[in-house]
Design an enzyme around this catalytic site. Structure first.
Site, PDB file in Angstrom:
ATOM      1  N   GLY A 278       0.844  -1.188   0.000  1.00  0.00           N
ATOM      2  CA  GLY A 278       0.000   0.000   0.000  1.00  0.00           C
ATOM      3  C   GLY A 278       0.877   1.234   0.000  1.00  0.00           C
ATOM      4  N   ARG A 279       1.412   1.519   1.185  1.00  0.00           N
ATOM      5  CA  ARG A 279       2.201   2.734   1.394  1.00  0.00           C
ATOM      6  C   ARG A 279       3.351   2.888   0.378  1.00  0.00           C
ATOM      7  NH1 ARG A 279       2.425   5.038   6.519  1.00  0.00           N
ATOM      8  NH2 ARG A 279       1.696   3.072   7.377  1.00  0.00           N
ATOM      9  N   ARG A 315      -2.725  11.178  10.407  1.00  0.00           N
ATOM     10  CA  ARG A 315      -1.585  10.362  10.854  1.00  0.00           C
ATOM     11  C   ARG A 315      -0.772  10.976  11.998  1.00  0.00           C
ATOM     12  NH1 ARG A 315       2.261   9.314   8.028  1.00  0.00           N
ATOM     13  NH2 ARG A 315       2.577   7.205   8.777  1.00  0.00           N
ATOM     14  N   CYS A 344     -10.293  22.341  17.059  1.00  0.00           N
ATOM     15  CA  CYS A 344     -10.207  22.596  18.492  1.00  0.00           C
ATOM     16  C   CYS A 344      -9.831  21.344  19.267  1.00  0.00           C
ATOM     17  CB  CYS A 344     -11.509  23.202  18.975  1.00  0.00           C
ATOM     18  SG  CYS A 344     -11.716  24.819  18.224  1.00  0.00           S
TER      19      CYS A 344
HETATM   20  C1  LIG Z   1      -2.921  -2.231   5.603  1.00  0.00           C
HETATM   21  C2  LIG Z   1      -2.672  -3.570   5.004  1.00  0.00           C
HETATM   22  C3  LIG Z   1      -1.756  -3.733   3.967  1.00  0.00           C
HETATM   23  C4  LIG Z   1      -0.929  -2.599   3.411  1.00  0.00           C
HETATM   24  O1  LIG Z   1       0.048  -2.177   4.279  1.00  0.00           O
HETATM   25  P1  LIG Z   1       1.166  -1.124   3.798  1.00  0.00           P
HETATM   26  O2  LIG Z   1       1.965  -0.900   5.002  1.00  0.00           O
HETATM   27  O3  LIG Z   1       0.443   0.086   3.346  1.00  0.00           O
HETATM   28  O4  LIG Z   1       1.932  -1.765   2.697  1.00  0.00           O
HETATM   29  C5  LIG Z   1      -1.618  -4.988   3.418  1.00  0.00           C
HETATM   30  N1  LIG Z   1      -2.330  -6.051   3.867  1.00  0.00           N
HETATM   31  C6  LIG Z   1      -3.217  -5.933   4.872  1.00  0.00           C
HETATM   32  C7  LIG Z   1      -3.963  -7.124   5.315  1.00  0.00           C
HETATM   33  C8  LIG Z   1      -3.413  -4.694   5.479  1.00  0.00           C
HETATM   34  O5  LIG Z   1      -4.287  -4.597   6.488  1.00  0.00           O
END
Ligand SMILES: *Cc1c(COP(=O)(O)O)cnc(C)c1O
Length: 421
Positions: A278-279, A315, A344
């Protein structure tokens, strides 16, 4: 590596001035770079080039915008979804169901039904009661659900406690020591086709050792499951690779180093490998663009009050996360500043005593590395409209989520006619 660069004294995203976007759309606004997205997909894919047909399933929760998903779909990525909503969004953006994996501890019957109707590639189960429910739902539809169990390997990811998922006390997965029993029970469920093993130990990992420890446990388990007669064909290694946020810290391991480790550890597993990044795909592809409302004196440093707040970028208040904050048109001077939003809450603080570009009322600032877990976590606290999003490609750009009018918030509620009777 990203495509936010200073040219002629001001920040461009690819070939588009950030100032032009702020002028046209207003602030705060998320800005994403297509070139950075495709570069990251390329780097991740190259890192896995020695594997046979891996499935790279983008973790939709990191950034579910349709234009981002469509961009990634165009590059052949699948999706890792954690709700029925994410599943439908991924499909609507063009991600084929047979590249979708469904994770999460709380899948409902309704969500299982939607996923079975669409024909997703795999469910990652997180408990025995969930396996029983899925089997029943599948049978009632005359189907069999392809499943893996998510194993909790009891490995400390060494990341922030709120983004660690692979310790035995975390809610995720089935206990490693119970895995053989859980698989045996799943085999007896007629609505399931047990095809794989899955693991995901956390996010923003800056060390490969915990990942390697978890993957090694998965490899050992695959051997034991096969000895017990299970036909294991997939192994989902999750996501979690970190990205650089603070340029003063050592850079996290590269996708190339991750790929080398994976290729070495999984040698001889004889499965289709799956990944859920993801990230690492979207993090550096996005920035949150915001305007300074005013600067107010503080006891130790000036408070820079910006028009973005914790509802736009959660975050820092949720995980103590650090985002680089840069002036879009730096004047040259630097000064220690406290950067806060208008909400606030004392938690609505992005940085305290940060050495950064000196800024004044009306200046634009960019919160860098905000493409992952940014807009997707936005809310409307303090009755602030949801943050809009813009996608850039070369010299083209488009609003890919408009800022809703405040009327949408007002009209969303209704007042029953018995109030005031
Ligand atoms: C959040 C998540 C990801 C992605 O994580 P990243 O750190 O953004 O790569 C992958 N698999 C599962 C099951 C997640 O919950």
């Amino acid at each position: 590596m990203d495509h936010f660069e200073y040219v002629g004294g001001a920040m461009l995203v690819e070939q588009v001035p950030m100032e032009a976007i702020a002028e046209a759309v207003g602030t705060p606004v998320y800005v994403y770079s297509t070139a950075t997205l495709s570069r990251h997909v390329g780097v991740f894919r190259d890192a896995l080039a020695r594997l046979d047909n891996p499935l790279i399933a983008f973790a939709v929760k990191a950034n579910p915008n349709a234009a981002v998903l469509a961009t990634l779909a165009g590059m052949g990525l699948g999706a890792d979804v954690v709700s029925g909503g994410e599943l439908l969004r991924a499909i609507a953006a063009g991600i084929p169901a047979d590249r979708i994996v469904f994770s999460g501890v709380g899948k409902t019957e309704h969500e299982m039904r939607i996923a079975l109707e669409r024909g997703i590639f795999q469910f990652n189960l997180e408990s025995e009661p969930e396996a029983e429910m899925l089997s029943q739902v599948a049978l009632s539809m005359g189907r069999r659900a392809a499943v893996a169990y998510r194993i909790n390997p009891d490995v400390d990811a060494g990341t922030h406690a709120k983004i660690s998922t692979g310790k035995s006390e975390n809610k995720f997965g089935i206990p490693y020591d119970r895995a053989l029993a859980s698989y045996a029970a799943a085999r007896d469920l007629p609505g399931l086709d047990v095809q794989g093993v899955a693991v995901h130990i956390g996010s923003q990992l800056t060390d490969l050792a915990p990942l390697e420890a978890a993957f090694t446990k998965v490899g050992a388990l695959i051997g034991r499951l096969r000895e017990a007669g299970h036909d294991i064909r997939t192994a989902d290694l999750g996501g979690g690779l970190g990205v650089p946020y603070d340029p003063a810290l050592p850079v996290p391991p590269s996708p190339a180093a991750y790929g080398e480790m994976v290729t070495r550890v999984t040698q001889g597993w004889n499965v289709r490998l799956m990944f859920e990044p993801g990230r690492v795909i979207v993090g550096n592809a996005g920035a949150l663009l915001s305007r300074v409302i005013r600067v107010k004196e503080g006891a130790n440093a000036p408070f820079v009050i910006v028009d973005a707040a914790m509802n736009d970028l959660l975050r820092p208040s949720l995980y103590d996360a650090w985002h680089d904050i840069r002036a879009v048109r730096p004047a040259g001077a630097r000064v220690a500043s406290n950067v806060v939003g208008p909400v606030c809450e004392t938690g609505d603080t992005f940085a305290m005593g940060r050495d950064m570009d000196r800024v004044a009322a009306g200046d634009l600032v960019a919160f860098m590395t905000a493409g992952a877990y940014g807009a997707t976590m936005a809310g409307t606290y303090n009755s602030r409209p949801l943050t809009p999003e813009v996608l850039v490609s070369g010299d083209k750009w488009a609003v890919v989520r408009a800022r809703p009018p405040i009327e949408a918030l007002i009209e969303g509620d209704s007042i029953p006619d018995w109030i005031g009777d």
